[in-house]
Design a protein around this motif. Structure first.
Motif, PDB file in Angstrom:
ATOM      1  N   PHE A 758       0.855  -1.181   0.000  1.00 12.97           N
ATOM      2  CA  PHE A 758       0.000   0.000   0.000  1.00 12.97           C
ATOM      3  C   PHE A 758       0.900   1.242   0.000  1.00 12.97           C
ATOM      4  CE2 PHE A 758      -2.185  -3.418   2.222  1.00 12.97           C
ATOM      5  CZ  PHE A 758      -3.413  -3.443   1.580  1.00 12.97           C
ATOM      6  N   TRP A 759       0.520   2.243  -0.745  1.00 13.25           N
ATOM      7  CA  TRP A 759       1.313   3.463  -0.804  1.00 13.25           C
ATOM      8  C   TRP A 759       0.397   4.669  -0.929  1.00 13.25           C
ATOM      9  CZ3 TRP A 759       0.421   6.399  -5.110  1.00 13.25           C
ATOM     10  CH2 TRP A 759      -0.122   5.746  -6.218  1.00 13.25           C
ATOM     11  N   GLU A 760       0.860   5.772  -0.433  1.00 12.47           N
ATOM     12  CA  GLU A 760       0.173   7.026  -0.697  1.00 12.47           C
ATOM     13  C   GLU A 760       1.161   8.183  -0.556  1.00 12.47           C
ATOM     14  OE1 GLU A 760      -3.099   7.048   2.071  1.00 12.47           O
ATOM     15  OE2 GLU A 760      -2.047   8.410   3.414  1.00 12.47           O
ATOM     16  N   HIS A 761       1.008   9.141  -1.449  1.00 17.23           N
ATOM     17  CA  HIS A 761       1.863  10.324  -1.406  1.00 17.23           C
ATOM     18  C   HIS A 761       1.010  11.514  -0.994  1.00 17.23           C
ATOM     19  CE1 HIS A 761       4.412  13.700  -2.581  1.00 17.23           C
ATOM     20  NE2 HIS A 761       5.416  12.849  -2.451  1.00 17.23           N
ATOM     21  N   ASN A 762       1.434  12.149   0.092  1.00 19.33           N
ATOM     22  CA  ASN A 762       0.705  13.287   0.639  1.00 19.33           C
ATOM     23  C   ASN A 762       1.327  14.583   0.103  1.00 19.33           C
ATOM     24  OD1 ASN A 762      -0.776  15.084   2.110  1.00 19.33           O
ATOM     25  ND2 ASN A 762      -0.381  14.124   4.091  1.00 19.33           N
ATOM     26  N   PHE A 763       0.633  15.236  -0.805  1.00 16.30           N
ATOM     27  CA  PHE A 763       1.101  16.510  -1.354  1.00 16.30           C
ATOM     28  C   PHE A 763       0.705  17.681  -0.461  1.00 16.30           C
ATOM     29  CE2 PHE A 763       0.997  13.765  -5.080  1.00 16.30           C
ATOM     30  CZ  PHE A 763       2.189  14.088  -5.708  1.00 16.30           C
ATOM     31  N   ARG A 764      -0.035  17.426   0.591  1.00 12.01           N
ATOM     32  CA  ARG A 764      -0.485  18.433   1.533  1.00 12.01           C
ATOM     33  C   ARG A 764      -1.162  19.590   0.787  1.00 12.01           C
ATOM     34  NH1 ARG A 764       1.091  16.303   6.178  1.00 12.01           N
ATOM     35  NH2 ARG A 764       3.034  15.139   6.261  1.00 12.01           N
ATOM     36  N   THR A 765      -0.790  20.812   1.100  1.00  6.89           N
ATOM     37  CA  THR A 765      -1.506  21.979   0.563  1.00  6.89           C
ATOM     38  C   THR A 765      -0.901  22.501  -0.737  1.00  6.89           C
ATOM     39  OG1 THR A 765      -0.131  23.472   1.888  1.00  6.89           O
ATOM     40  CG2 THR A 765      -2.186  22.685   2.887  1.00  6.89           C
ATOM     41  N   VAL A 766       0.102  21.821  -1.280  1.00 12.01           N
ATOM     42  CA  VAL A 766       0.887  22.376  -2.382  1.00 12.01           C
ATOM     43  C   VAL A 766       0.030  22.710  -3.603  1.00 12.01           C
ATOM     44  CG1 VAL A 766       2.667  21.827  -4.082  1.00 12.01           C
ATOM     45  CG2 VAL A 766       3.067  21.384  -1.666  1.00 12.01           C
ATOM     46  N   PHE A 767      -0.874  21.807  -3.996  1.00 15.77           N
ATOM     47  CA  PHE A 767      -1.679  22.059  -5.187  1.00 15.77           C
ATOM     48  C   PHE A 767      -2.527  23.319  -5.026  1.00 15.77           C
ATOM     49  CE2 PHE A 767      -1.514  17.278  -6.189  1.00 15.77           C
ATOM     50  CZ  PHE A 767      -0.389  17.463  -6.986  1.00 15.77           C
ATOM     51  N   PHE A 768      -3.092  23.523  -3.847  1.00 19.29           N
ATOM     52  CA  PHE A 768      -3.916  24.707  -3.623  1.00 19.29           C
ATOM     53  C   PHE A 768      -3.056  25.974  -3.578  1.00 19.29           C
ATOM     54  CE2 PHE A 768      -6.387  21.246  -1.540  1.00 19.29           C
ATOM     55  CZ  PHE A 768      -7.403  21.198  -2.494  1.00 19.29           C
ATOM     56  N   GLU A 769      -1.830  25.854  -3.071  1.00 25.38           N
ATOM     57  CA  GLU A 769      -0.921  26.996  -3.100  1.00 25.38           C
ATOM     58  C   GLU A 769      -0.549  27.351  -4.536  1.00 25.38           C
ATOM     59  OE1 GLU A 769       2.325  26.883  -0.119  1.00 25.38           O
ATOM     60  OE2 GLU A 769       1.380  25.014   0.525  1.00 25.38           O
ATOM     61  N   MET A 770      -0.329  26.343  -5.374  1.00 23.24           N
ATOM     62  CA  MET A 770       0.014  26.588  -6.776  1.00 23.24           C
ATOM     63  C   MET A 770      -1.127  27.289  -7.503  1.00 23.24           C
ATOM     64  SD  MET A 770       1.890  22.967  -7.686  1.00 23.24           S
ATOM     65  CE  MET A 770       2.081  23.380  -9.423  1.00 23.24           C
ATOM     66  N   LEU A 771      -2.361  26.960  -7.135  1.00 23.49           N
ATOM     67  CA  LEU A 771      -3.521  27.579  -7.770  1.00 23.49           C
ATOM     68  C   LEU A 771      -3.834  28.952  -7.189  1.00 23.49           C
ATOM     69  CD1 LEU A 771      -5.872  24.450  -7.940  1.00 23.49           C
ATOM     70  CD2 LEU A 771      -4.707  25.553  -9.874  1.00 23.49           C
ATOM     71  N   GLY A 772      -3.097  29.324  -6.142  1.00 18.94           N
ATOM     72  CA  GLY A 772      -3.362  30.607  -5.497  1.00 18.94           C
ATOM     73  C   GLY A 772      -4.535  30.585  -4.549  1.00 18.94           C
ATOM     74  N   HIS A 774      -5.132  30.360  -1.358  1.00 20.15           N
ATOM     75  CA  HIS A 774      -4.431  30.387  -0.089  1.00 20.15           C
ATOM     76  C   HIS A 774      -5.365  30.202   1.107  1.00 20.15           C
ATOM     77  CE1 HIS A 774      -0.818  31.399  -2.195  1.00 20.15           C
ATOM     78  NE2 HIS A 774      -1.379  32.470  -2.740  1.00 20.15           N
ATOM     79  N   ASN A 775      -6.622  30.642   0.987  1.00 22.04           N
ATOM     80  CA  ASN A 775      -7.554  30.431   2.090  1.00 22.04           C
ATOM     81  C   ASN A 775      -7.791  28.949   2.333  1.00 22.04           C
ATOM     82  OD1 ASN A 775      -7.915  33.141   2.645  1.00 22.04           O
ATOM     83  ND2 ASN A 775      -9.640  33.365   1.237  1.00 22.04           N
ATOM     84  N   ILE A 776      -7.893  28.181   1.252  1.00 20.50           N
ATOM     85  CA  ILE A 776      -8.068  26.733   1.383  1.00 20.50           C
ATOM     86  C   ILE A 776      -6.809  26.103   1.972  1.00 20.50           C
ATOM     87  CG2 ILE A 776      -8.394  24.584   0.089  1.00 20.50           C
ATOM     88  CD1 ILE A 776     -10.207  26.092  -1.794  1.00 20.50           C
ATOM     89  N   ALA A 777      -5.648  26.555   1.503  1.00 19.32           N
ATOM     90  CA  ALA A 777      -4.387  26.012   2.019  1.00 19.32           C
ATOM     91  C   ALA A 777      -4.238  26.308   3.509  1.00 19.32           C
ATOM     92  CB  ALA A 777      -3.210  26.589   1.238  1.00 19.32           C
ATOM     93  N   ARG A 778      -4.585  27.530   3.921  1.00 19.27           N
ATOM     94  CA  ARG A 778      -4.450  27.885   5.330  1.00 19.27           C
ATOM     95  C   ARG A 778      -5.391  27.086   6.218  1.00 19.27           C
ATOM     96  NH1 ARG A 778      -3.046  33.141   3.327  1.00 19.27           N
ATOM     97  NH2 ARG A 778      -5.239  33.691   3.040  1.00 19.27           N
ATOM     98  N   LYS A 779      -6.473  26.575   5.666  1.00 25.51           N
ATOM     99  CA  LYS A 779      -7.396  25.747   6.439  1.00 25.51           C
ATOM    100  C   LYS A 779      -6.916  24.302   6.564  1.00 25.51           C
ATOM    101  CE  LYS A 779     -11.528  28.471   5.452  1.00 25.51           C
ATOM    102  NZ  LYS A 779     -12.867  28.500   4.801  1.00 25.51           N
TER     103      LYS A 779
END
Length: 849
Positions: A758-772, A774-779
């Motif tokens: 089993f594997w999973e890669h956690n990108f955390r908030t990076v995708f939302f930061e790339m899209l700008g 930031h409110n979603i990332a901060r949550k």
């Protein structure tokens, strides 16, 4: 000499802003200093630094006694104190944006130092190609730093630190410390703490260092709240930062460049702000920096803002070292609308002075692992912080006050930064009843469940003779579940530990269904454990129901809830009656645990109860409970399981339900042969369960992107009755923690042999930061990509398939994507079966770490 302080907390959440907790602590610690009158033989100068035109006070102005390495900074109200050997004396005063001034001082009190604002201008700078002039300037700063740092072997300095904590109504607490600091290139920092002081509401039993709180922004790397920041003069600074020249001004005959600092990539951990560089010597004079927008934290931290200001000066004409650090922290903690604390504000003032470079440092301080020692006699002197100079003998490993200066003594002339009026008032008005719990009393729907100090007072007493709230010291562990073999089961296990060595346990339970119509199933358990240090011997008699797949009480309860809401019974069951002996030992330093044991059990068959109940009233079609007896013996007959087993585990075995990643590996073996304690079987069973996490991208963040892996493998050689089978787990209802097949409903795969990854890669908030976004990332919302791949091998499909298709040969492949952080607690999984059609939406616990 003694030491009550350790360095462990410095590596914790707040890096250079580390703080110790008070009683139940909010985990943040402030430090405080007092106004410093003169010591014997010295003159204490008291004064204020102001703008010459407006009269406005200037905080954090640098004041240096000309011709010495002694100096200080002004406080937030422009006030300062500094010790001079005699009068008159010349003071050199510097403040960013103002012309430096030299002032002849002939009186000790009411010294007024006035500075004139500089005329800020952008001077003509030669531009080479497309390169900003700031790049050339910073390249030279980095080159020269490398040169002079190579020549710096040791230094000593006097260190002073103060933290002031505030809430939304005012100052909550003040704490301060004073020390003599010694630094070696190969040994790092060591300190002798000579003074500690705090407001009456702080209950800090440890002696705090001062120099440890000084983050040096000339360093290559800085630790801030668990983030690893590259310094603005890092050798690879141009990979991390964009430098832009925004202006220049004159400091006497010299030019000073103001340079804007920005992260080259907004996703990477880096600072934002400004720094000033002195032309000619190409050295930083000061910085004003704050962490960039990637400075994010998971719930319940909703917001953490930190701003830094720091000044530098040259010592011995060669080395540019920090003279102060001023920081402001704003911290908001909340869990949705359920629980919230008032904003926590911390203001830090740190001052280093009286530097001496490339001098002898006491070997006694660098000979052991302790990085901080305490001069107990000096700390116990209540007026110590009122003395301008404290003499500490550091010869022969001692740190006692010296009556006069000798070759073995070091004069500590630490210049205390004066308290502001509000801080001085806090010392007078804050008493022991103003606890941090009261100052930061939570609000929200869950606040009523938080017990405060008054509740503690009500609970005191009433425990005479060892009775009362503590009772008999018996631990009570209830059990309640529902399944297709026992019906509704309720029971409890009681434990009592004597002298921290012997643990006695006894338990009983009852299930409403059983193999005989109208009769229930009774379970018993009794045993004891004897523990000596990290080793324990356990002995138990057990009569009860267990599962082929293995299950904890919490999992059994969850399975019962799934069944009640119309789901499948996840487990298969059988009865056992017999003894189990085991020995466990741990090696915490190596993170190892070893277990070995003997099992001697009689096994009995359990059948499925009729009419499995659920709240929706329909027949789920549960399969018959499998027959674990040999040779298809009828109900009521018994089979014997006698075996030896052992396991060795590296890492932690705590189950986190996928909330945190783990690094653990467990291997085990079970062995038996015919005739061994009446065993009817000869077999060897082997298993492996390993989970690991690896940082991938953005490793300077406190929560870097991570790859999580789990592998499960098992096999049996010789006889293979059903109770020797291993399992590859499926989701339970809609819930599927990491390490389970999310597109496999209801029942796990069971077989004599099997393996899965089993594997999973956690990108955390990076995708939302790339899209700008930031409110979603901060949550704390994050994206996870996952997958699972497994295979089981069965020996006799004609036999095992009678109990469902999950037994025998099976292959499974799936991939999916998750949105983590829903309501701060959950993740939503969308999983796709790869080897055959299949799609599932499920829930799990949010990945927080």
């Amino acid at each position: 000499m003694d030491s009550n302080w350790s360095d462990n907390g410095l590596r914790a959440a707040f890096g250079p802003l580390w703080g110790a907790a008070n009683a139940r602590g909010l985990g943040i610690l402030m430090v405080l200093a007092l106004l410093a009158p003169a010591a014997s033989g010295q003159v204490l100068l008291r004064g204020i630094v102001v703008d010459a035109q407006t009269g406005e006070t200037l905080p954090a102005a640098s004041i240096q006694i000309e011709g010495t390495l002694r100096g200080t900074i002004s406080n937030a109200e422009g006030q300062f104190t500094v010790e001079a050997d005699s009068l008159p004396v010349d003071l050199i005063v510097r403040y960013v944006g103002y012309a430096p001034a030299r002032s002849r001082v002939e009186q000790a009190d009411n010294v007024r130092l006035a500075l004139r604002r500089m005329v800020y201008q952008l001077e003509e700078v030669v531009v080479s190609g497309d390169e900003d002039p700031a790049v050339r300037i910073m390249r030279e700063v980095i080159r020269r730093k490398k040169e002079w740092r190579a020549e710096l072997e040791t230094y000593s300095a006097d260190a002073y630190n103060r933290f002031t904590m505030r809430n939304d109504t005012g100052i909550v607490s003040v704490v301060e410390s004073l020390s003599k600091a010694f630094w070696r290139r190969e040994g790092g920092m060591r300190e002798i703490v000579v003074a500690n002081r705090q407001t009456n509401n702080m209950q800090i039993d440890e002696y705090l260092p001062a120099a440890r709180f000084m983050a040096n922004f000339y360093d290559d790397n800085l630790d801030v709240a668990g983030y690893d920041f590259p310094g603005v003069t890092h050798p690879d600074a141009f990979r991390h930062y964009t430098f832009t020249l925004v202006g220049s001004w004159r400091q006497g005959d010299d030019t000073v460049f103001d340079i804007k600092v920005e992260p080259r990539n907004r996703l990477k951990t880096a600072f934002v702000g400004r720094l000033s560089v002195l032309d000619g010597v190409f050295a930083m004079l000061d910085v004003e920096l704050t962490p960039g927008e990637s400075f994010l934290f998971p719930p319940p931290i909703q917001n953490l803002k930190i701003t830094y200001s720091q000044q530098f000066a040259d010592f011995d004409g060669a080395f540019w070292l920090p003279v102060d650090l001023r920081a402001r922290i704003l911290l908001d903690i909340a869990m949705m609308r359920l629980l919230a604390l008032p904003t926590i504000e911390i203001n830090q003032v740190t001052r280093l002075t009286n530097y001496a470079t490339n001098v002898a440092t006491p070997d006694s301080l660098f000979g052991g692992e302790k990085e901080v020692v305490v001069d107990s006699a000096s700390v116990a002197t209540t007026s110590l912080l009122d003395l301008g100079v404290v003499r500490v003998n550091v010869s022969n490993g001692g740190t006692t006050p010296a009556t006069d200066a000798t070759a073995d003594s070091t004069a500590i002339g630490a210049s205390i930064v004066p308290l502001t009026r509000a801080e001085a008032a806090a010392y007078e008005t804050i008493d022991s009843t103003m606890t941090l719990e009261k100052a930061y009393k939570p609000t929200g729907a869950m606040a009523r469940f938080i017990k405060d100090d008054d509740d503690d007072d009500d609970d005191e007493g009433g425990d005479e003779g060892g009775t009362g709230r503590k009772g008999l010291g018996i631990a009570f562990k209830p059990a309640l579940h529902y399944n297709r073999a026992e019906g509704v089961y309720g029971g409890a296990l009681l434990e009592r530990t004597l002298a921290n060595t012997v643990t006695l346990r006894a338990g009983a339970g009852y299930g409403t269904a059983g193999p005989v119509a109208g009769e229930g199933l009774v379970s018993y358990r009794g045993g004891l454990s004897v523990a000596v240090k990290e080793t324990a011997l356990h002995a138990d008699y057990i009569l009860g129901t267990t599962t082929i797949q293995g299950a904890e009480p919490l999992a059994l309860s969850a399975n019962g809830l799934v069944m009640l809401f119309g789901g499948y019974d996840y487990y298969d069951y059988y009865r056992r009656d017999g003894f189990e002996l085991s020995l466990t030992t741990r090696k915490p330093a190596q993170d190892l645990a070893f277990s070995a044991g003997l099992t001697a059990m009689s096994l009995g068959r359990l059948t499925k109860i009729t009419g499995v109940f659920n709240l929706f009233g329909y027949d789920r079609g549960h399969p018959e409970n499998p027959n674990v007896l040999l040779n298809s013996r009828p109900p009521g007959d018994l089979s014997t399981r006698s075996s030896l087993w052992s396991t060795i585990r590296y890492g932690d075995d705590d189950q986190t339900f996928g909330v945190t990643g783990r690094r653990t590996v467990e291997v085990g073996v079970e062995w038996s042969q015919p005739g061994f304690l009446d065993s009817e079987l000869g077999f060897a069973r082997y298993w492996l369960d390993a989970e690991w996490q690896l940082p991938t991208f953005f490793q300077r963040r406190i929560l870097s992107n991570r790859l999580h892996l789990r592998t499960v493998a098992f096999t049996t050689r010789g006889d293979t009755p059903l109770w020797t089978y291993g399992a590859l787990d499926s989701r339970m209802g809609v819930v599927s923690p990491f390490g389970r097949f999310k597109t496999l409903p209801g029942r796990p795969y069971l077989a004599p042999s099997g393996a899965a990854l089993f594997w999973e890669h956690n990108f955390r908030t990076v995708f939302f930061e790339m899209l700008g976004w930031h409110n979603i990332a901060r949550k704390g919302y994050g994206v996870i990509v996952f997958g699972g791949h497994g295979q089981t091998w069965g020996e006799d499909p004609d036999t095992v398939f009678a109990y469902g298709p999950m037994y025998g040969n099976n292959t499974h492949h799936e991939v999916g994507v998750s949105l983590s952080g829903l309501f701060s607690l959950f993740r939503l999984d969308a999983a796709f079966r790869v080897d055959k059609p299949g799609f599932t939406i499920g829930l799990g616990a949010a990945r927080l770490f």
